[in-house]
Scaffold this active site. Sequence first.
Site, short mmCIF file in Angstrom:
data_model
loop_
_atom_site.label_atom_id
_atom_site.label_comp_id
_atom_site.label_asym_id
_atom_site.label_seq_id
_atom_site.Cartn_x
_atom_site.Cartn_y
_atom_site.Cartn_z
N HIS A 206 -16.15 -8.52 5.64
CA HIS A 206 -15.30 -9.18 4.64
C HIS A 206 -15.91 -10.48 4.17
CE1 HIS A 206 -11.48 -7.02 6.08
NE2 HIS A 206 -11.87 -6.53 4.93
N CYS A 503 -34.72 0.33 -17.71
CA CYS A 503 -33.90 -0.66 -17.01
C CYS A 503 -34.45 -1.04 -15.63
CB CYS A 503 -32.45 -0.20 -16.88
SG CYS A 503 -32.28 1.31 -15.94
C1 PEP Z 1 -34.16 2.11 -11.03
O1 PEP Z 1 -34.22 2.93 -10.13
O2 PEP Z 1 -35.13 1.74 -11.70
C2 PEP Z 1 -32.88 1.48 -11.39
C3 PEP Z 1 -32.75 0.73 -12.45
O3 PEP Z 1 -31.85 1.67 -10.54
P1 PEP Z 1 -31.73 0.96 -9.10
O4 PEP Z 1 -32.76 -0.13 -9.04
O5 PEP Z 1 -30.35 0.45 -9.02
O6 PEP Z 1 -32.01 2.07 -8.18
#
Ligand code: PEP
Length: 539
Positions: A206, A503
């Site tokens: 927590h 990303c």
């Molecule tokens: C990735 O795998 O590049 C991604 C953006 O997701 P995570 O880093 O959360 O696994």
Amino acid sequence: MQMIKFGEETRLAGIKISEGVAVARVCLFNEDRHANIPIYKVNKSERKKEKGRLIQAIQIGADQLSRVIVDVKKRIGDAESKIFIAQKMILEDTSIHDEMFDDIENEGANAEAAVIRVLDSYETRLLDVDNEYIKARATDIGEIKRRLLDILSEVTPSFLCTGIAQCQRGKNRIIVARELTPSLTVGLEKQQIVGFVTEHGGISSHAAILARAMGIPAVSGIQNIHSMVSCGTEILLNGNEGNVIIWPSQKTIAQYKSGKVYIPKGLYAVDPVDGMKVMANISRHQDIEEAVIVKAEGVGLYRTEFEFLAQGEILSEDEQFKRYKTVVMAMKGQPVYFRLIDVGGDKTADFLDLPAEINPALGFRGSRLLVARNELLAPQARALVRASEFGPVWVLYPMIVDLEQFLIMKQRFLEETADLNPGEIKHGVMFEVPSACLEAKKILKHADFASIGTNDLIQYLYAVDRDNEYVAYDYNPDKEALWNLITLIAKAAKDENRPLSVCGEIAGNKKYIIRLKEIGITRISVGIRQIPELRMGLK
Ligand code: PEP
Ligand code: MG
């Protein structure tokens, strides 16, 4: 135990609890305030009075907790206040009272002894259960015990230097404690505390949840730290890497930039640039305020699993809806890519009761887990569709391995939400497993959009653990195989006319952005604080 010499820089490794770096002096929390608590036998004629003392202490404790609940709700959030609601329920449990009264009436224990015996036995029983989540809840029992003993013996939680002129009661200090308890965490003023270092406490405790929710850097698992430092010792706490440096040298501090809390990158607005849409990666709904400040052109990755991990439990549909709606509304029509819960692998979630696996990176995770656990998918899907009334919702399916899996997931999503009225909703895939990347064209005929998760893609492409520092030399985004795959996906996205973004962490590096642009990728999503600097470099 390691001996620390005054002024000599010493590094100690622990575990990351809450991100951030802090340099400050220590305030040692007094763990031993109940060491001399009086334990004595009560005469028969006095036992009724003794029971009265305990009843009064329980009442005062419950009143205190009611105030804490209101305060935490206001200062931190509804969900976080539930920790104390649960504690209050335990404190008011009449079967626990009866056991304590029995000790007083029949055994002649004083109130303090009854509290210690009964609550210790509950704590031990919880610690014996072979489930990390339940074990962590033993902390609640310990907290209730300490609260009752504080009331009975009229002491207040304090720091070891309380009463000495230099004592700051945690103000501008890093608090060092054996265990970070929820009450300690929220009982201190957020603006005044620089960080927490503890000997015990897991990532899903927590207190860890609260430290993260309050944005206070924290590291745990530093063995014997409580005995190694004194009030006033200077330390550098690195919540990003999970370590502390006692008596850091000026040179070390300079590496992190000296100051109270060093936040790595700036939080200022740089206008969007032509040719590259820069979106934000977020983990919690609260992050959206900062994403707005830096003028993110949408959220290109909302790692929704962190809402669950921070909370330590599965969030209800309504609780999820509230959070998702906040994010969608803040983005004012710009897309929000909601990645469905992506737990498993390195993101262990004890509250899900997942089977123990020898190789979790290749096990029950991502969409594979969601296909099997509809109780996770269904409420999230419904919350997202409800949130789509307030702005575009782009649903990102994690760790997709092939077209078939994506179609099953999408079908489930639609079935679970058939009775709702969606706003703008798109269904897309994360390209982070090589098999899916190789059939990008086939998948993109059915998916509305896609995002390349290079963090996992590198891991699975080169069979190299992304979390293992011993093989980090092989975790290399420069190698050609990765770029061949990215090029293949980019071509497929162009042919099928589907938005494609990147990303993973490489999207925050200018060198790779230039390469992505050459391949035709015009959308990236990066950490919020990277956005201003990155846009400056792209101008
Ligand atoms: C990735 O795998 O590049 C991604 C953006 O997701 P995570 O880093 O959360 O696994
Ligand atoms: Mg990933």
